[in-house]
Write a protein that holds these residues in place. Sequence first.
Motif, PDB file in Angstrom:
ATOM      1  N   VAL A  54      53.467  91.336  52.087  1.00  0.00           N
ATOM      2  CA  VAL A  54      52.741  92.411  51.413  1.00  0.00           C
ATOM      3  C   VAL A  54      53.646  93.639  51.337  1.00  0.00           C
ATOM      4  N   LEU A  55      53.563  94.324  50.230  1.00  0.00           N
ATOM      5  CA  LEU A  55      54.264  95.584  50.004  1.00  0.00           C
ATOM      6  C   LEU A  55      53.221  96.677  49.841  1.00  0.00           C
ATOM      7  N   GLY A 112      59.353 105.352  45.456  1.00  0.00           N
ATOM      8  CA  GLY A 112      58.899 104.169  44.730  1.00  0.00           C
ATOM      9  C   GLY A 112      59.748 103.861  43.513  1.00  0.00           C
ATOM     10  N   GLU A 113      60.330 104.892  42.941  1.00  0.00           N
ATOM     11  CA  GLU A 113      61.188 104.714  41.775  1.00  0.00           C
ATOM     12  C   GLU A 113      62.467 103.958  42.122  1.00  0.00           C
ATOM     13  N   ARG A 117      62.179  94.832  44.826  1.00  0.00           N
ATOM     14  CA  ARG A 117      62.692  93.556  45.307  1.00  0.00           C
ATOM     15  C   ARG A 117      62.035  92.466  44.458  1.00  0.00           C
ATOM     16  N   PRO A 118      62.661  92.136  43.359  1.00  0.00           N
ATOM     17  CA  PRO A 118      62.042  91.233  42.388  1.00  0.00           C
ATOM     18  C   PRO A 118      61.527  89.928  42.995  1.00  0.00           C
ATOM     19  N   GLY A 119      60.251  89.661  42.707  1.00  0.00           N
ATOM     20  CA  GLY A 119      59.618  88.401  43.077  1.00  0.00           C
ATOM     21  C   GLY A 119      59.482  88.141  44.559  1.00  0.00           C
ATOM     22  N   GLU A 120      59.493  89.159  45.397  1.00  0.00           N
ATOM     23  CA  GLU A 120      59.475  88.944  46.852  1.00  0.00           C
ATOM     24  C   GLU A 120      58.082  88.935  47.466  1.00  0.00           C
ATOM     25  N   SER A 146      58.236  93.510  41.749  1.00  0.00           N
ATOM     26  CA  SER A 146      58.365  93.053  43.129  1.00  0.00           C
ATOM     27  C   SER A 146      57.397  91.929  43.480  1.00  0.00           C
ATOM     28  N   LEU A 147      56.395  91.712  42.642  1.00  0.00           N
ATOM     29  CA  LEU A 147      55.424  90.645  42.895  1.00  0.00           C
ATOM     30  C   LEU A 147      55.960  89.282  42.502  1.00  0.00           C
TER      31      LEU A 147
END
Length: 169
Positions: A54-55, A112-113, A117-120, A146-147
């Motif tokens: 979770v982020l 946040g900008e 972390r792509p696809g993590e 990041s999702l």
Amino acid sequence: MTTTATPTQWVTAQRYERECWMETHTTSENDRSEYYERVFYNYRAIPAGPYAKVLEMGCGPFTQSRYISRVVDMGSITLVDPLIDDYLTLDRCAYRGGPTWVGDVETVKSKGEDFCRPGEFDMAVCINVLPHCQDAGRVVANLVDSLKPGGALVFGEPFFPDGTKGSGM
């Protein structure tokens, strides 16, 4: 609607945020968490999960994910906030010393900008964050990027008219 802030506006907003939690609301132990829990109908609409990673973007000193964890299983969490080092000095910080509501915790000092972390992540949480950002569009893009495919985005923002300074309480 304004989606970007000047560097001066952002620095000023960060100063207000730091003052809010470090000087003004020194006995607070949440940031409208019960309010958001109510308006999200106790987070019942979130698919059951589990969510291994979770982020939470813009976690502040208390996080909203600790309330979400009451209805879904979370394995680990990455908490991102530009003021996270300041918050970790507070005895009342919800994740200081390791929270009891989730397994492993990673804290990241970042806007946040600048965090992606792509696809993590299986879930991303962003509640009452965009008014505190310099580029809201970039933050939302980073959350989505990041999702993992099919991941859950828990997102909510209050409305403050232009020129209004939102408070922590």
